[in-house]
Design an enzyme around this catalytic site. Structure first.
Site, PDB file in Angstrom:
ATOM      1  N   SER A 262     -20.819 -39.170  15.303  1.00 21.61           N
ATOM      2  CA  SER A 262     -21.335 -40.251  16.146  1.00 21.61           C
ATOM      3  C   SER A 262     -22.263 -41.110  15.296  1.00 21.61           C
ATOM      4  O   SER A 262     -22.464 -40.831  14.114  1.00 21.61           O
ATOM      5  CB  SER A 262     -22.102 -39.666  17.323  1.00 21.61           C
ATOM      6  OG  SER A 262     -23.331 -39.140  16.853  1.00 21.61           O
ATOM      7  N   LYS A 263     -22.837 -42.113  15.933  1.00 21.53           N
ATOM      8  CA  LYS A 263     -23.697 -43.045  15.187  1.00 21.53           C
ATOM      9  C   LYS A 263     -24.850 -42.331  14.492  1.00 21.53           C
ATOM     10  O   LYS A 263     -25.392 -42.843  13.522  1.00 21.53           O
ATOM     11  CB  LYS A 263     -24.248 -44.112  16.143  1.00 21.53           C
ATOM     12  CG  LYS A 263     -23.175 -45.100  16.583  1.00 21.53           C
ATOM     13  CD  LYS A 263     -23.783 -46.468  16.895  1.00 21.53           C
ATOM     14  CE  LYS A 263     -22.715 -47.502  17.154  1.00 21.53           C
ATOM     15  NZ  LYS A 263     -22.282 -47.540  18.566  1.00 21.53           N
TER      16      LYS A 263
END
Ligand code: GLU
Length: 503
Positions: A262-263
């Site tokens: 994810s980010k």
């Protein structure tokens, strides 16, 4: 593998809900490589049936990402991102609604599907009751066997409804996944999933199957998160009497902490990597290694080699760890392999960015001189890992006025007077130097160091700070050669003035 490889047709079927995600583009790459490997066809299909989640700019961003990486599609959206090219179009699901309606109707006719008139409020109540009773959530099949008369009545009244698949409750469904092997699901655990929503748009399941069939897809290669959908798809194929394609589910991409990428683990948009200065070939090399390998040890694999050796057999089941340092390292390797002129060409746009976006200081005039960039590039090529690091690494080549602490000029074991003297003599001798080449400059300065009884390291250290304003730079005399005589002399003189003025 038993399939006729001559007719490999694979698709990348993103939902346009945002920027092209790294994991999604890895799927595209594997499909593209597989098509190339077998002389097959790579198709881009836009799965835009979820109107709520659609992002208008997303299709163009997805196309931009694929083009940047050189993953060209033979069939799919045309270059303008609106029309389609290829014999099985349109390749936007939102332009194929009639087809899905036709097939939903067909399934209703053959009793493989039914209309469900349950209101959202009723479904919510069912869900809550299931939660309280601690039973798995799912539709309670309330409308599965409604009398025909009631269906007619509801239809006549125009009650909003969905179309659901009548999932057989006996037996099991199995597939042989080309990555994961045999997988089996008990049908009684599969719910009567929705095929057509109340807004008349199909769900992913219906549209995906109808299109894969009509587009003659031979292999479905997609992320592992779609594996649980696969038995539903297989049941749909059976209901239609169609043969299903082969399936290959690719491992998840995980961060270093083994949670889903994810980010938090780095940028997830592939375009962010382009903008940071990663090379498309390095990026595809890196992405290919997220779940596939050539031989467990080779890290740098040129595109042609990837095509020649790509095989589903070498895709792993285990999650692939996203390692940003490895990406930087791979990118550095690809940067080093470029011809200086090629690298200069790629570097210039990064140097010319505004200073607050990582470009050269605002005082440096744009456009920068390309010929000059080509000359300095070989000096930084070894140390450059990402193009966006270029400005920081090379700014002293461009600045008119260096600013640094003159105390840096004084090397270990030297004092101000000795440093001033050494710099003055260096300036005098260099000024008379007719040929401004690294080799000649070095010889001259070595002789002077000896004459002054200074270690080369000390003497060169002072000159280095004088001509670059830094203590660590590319090789000094090559740097001076690129800077040129005029600039180098001006900087030496400036250093003497600055040091002399220092209290
Ligand atoms: N539209 C799905 C996605 O965005 C495609 C899944 C599939 O390839 O079947 O990932």
């Amino acid at each position: 593998m038993t399939t006729d490889m001559k007719s490999v047709r694979v698709r990348y079927a993103p939902s346009p809900t945002g920027d092209p995600h790294l994991g999604s583009v890895r799927t595209a790459l594997f499909n593209w490589l597989f098509a190339r490997r077998h002389g097959g066809t790579f198709i881009l299909r836009i799965e835009d049936t979820d109107q709520g989640r659609r992002v208008d700019t997303s299709v163009l961003a997805i196309m931009e990402g694929l083009k940047w990486l050189g993953l060209d599609w033979a069939e799919g959206p045309a270059d303008d991102g609106r029309g389609s090219k290829g014999p099985f179009g349109p390749y936007f699901q939102s332009h194929r609604l009639n087809l899905y309606h036709k097939y939903a109707d067909q399934l209703i006719q053959t009793s493989h599907a039914y209309r469900c008139f349950c209101s959202p409020a009723r479904l919510e109540a069912v869900r809550r009751a299931q939660q309280q009773a601690k039973v798995p959530p799912g539709y309670d099949r309330h409308c599965r066997d409604l009398p025909a008369s009631e269906v007619e009545q509801q239809m006549a009244a125009g009650t909003p409804h969905v179309v659901r698949f009548r999932m057989p409750q006996e037996g099991a469904t199995s597939i042989h996944d080309l990555v994961r092997g045999d997988v089996t699901w008990e049908r009684k655990l599969l719910d009567d999933f929705v095929l057509l929503k109340s807004d008349k748009f199909p769900t992913y399941h219906l549209a995906n199957i109808v299109d894969d069939h009509h587009m003659q897809i031979s292999h479905v290669m997609r992320a592992e998160e779609w594996l649980p959908s696969t038995p539903r798809h297989v049941m749909l194929y059976e209901a239609f009497g169609w043969q299903h394609p082969q399936f290959a589910h690719m491992p998840l991409i995980l961060g270093a902490d083994r949670s889903k990428m994810s980010k938090r683990h780095g940028s997830t948009s592939v375009l962010a990597y382009r903008d940071e200065g990663y090379l498309p070939d390095a990026m595809t090399n890196f992405l290919a290694l997220l779940g596939w390998s050539l031989d467990d040890k080779t890290e740098i694999i040129p595109r042609e080699e990837m095509i020649r050796h790509f095989s589903i057999e070498r895709i792993t089941k285990a999650g692939a760890i996203f390692n940003p340092e490895k990406l930087q390292w791979i990118n550095g390797m690809y940067i080093r392999a470029l011809q200086p002129a090629e690298l200069a060409e790629k570097l210039v746009p990064f140097l010319e960015k505004p200073a607050d976006e990582g470009g050269l200081p605002a005082t440096v005039k744009r456009p920068v001189n390309r010929a000059y960039v080509s000359k300095l590039v070989p000096l930084v090529q070894e140390r450059l890992r990402i193009l966006s690091e270029g400005a920081e690494l090379t700014s002293f080549f461009f600045e008119e006025q260096l600013s640094y602490d003159p105390a840096l000029l004084i090397q270990k074991g030297m004092d101000k007077a000795g440093t001033l003297n050494a710099l003055k003599l260096a300036t005098e001798q260099l000024d008379t130097q007719p040929v401004w080449g690294a080799h000649a400059l070095e010889e001259l300065m070595r002789a002077l160091a000896e004459q002054l009884n200074l270690k080369a390291g000390q003497f060169f250290g002072a000159i280095r700070v004088a001509v670059t304003g830094r203590t660590a730079t590319p090789p000094l005399f090559q740097t001076m050669e690129v800077l040129g005589k005029e600039r180098s002399m001006a900087r030496l003189r400036q250093s003497i003035d600055m040091l002399a003025a220092q209290a």
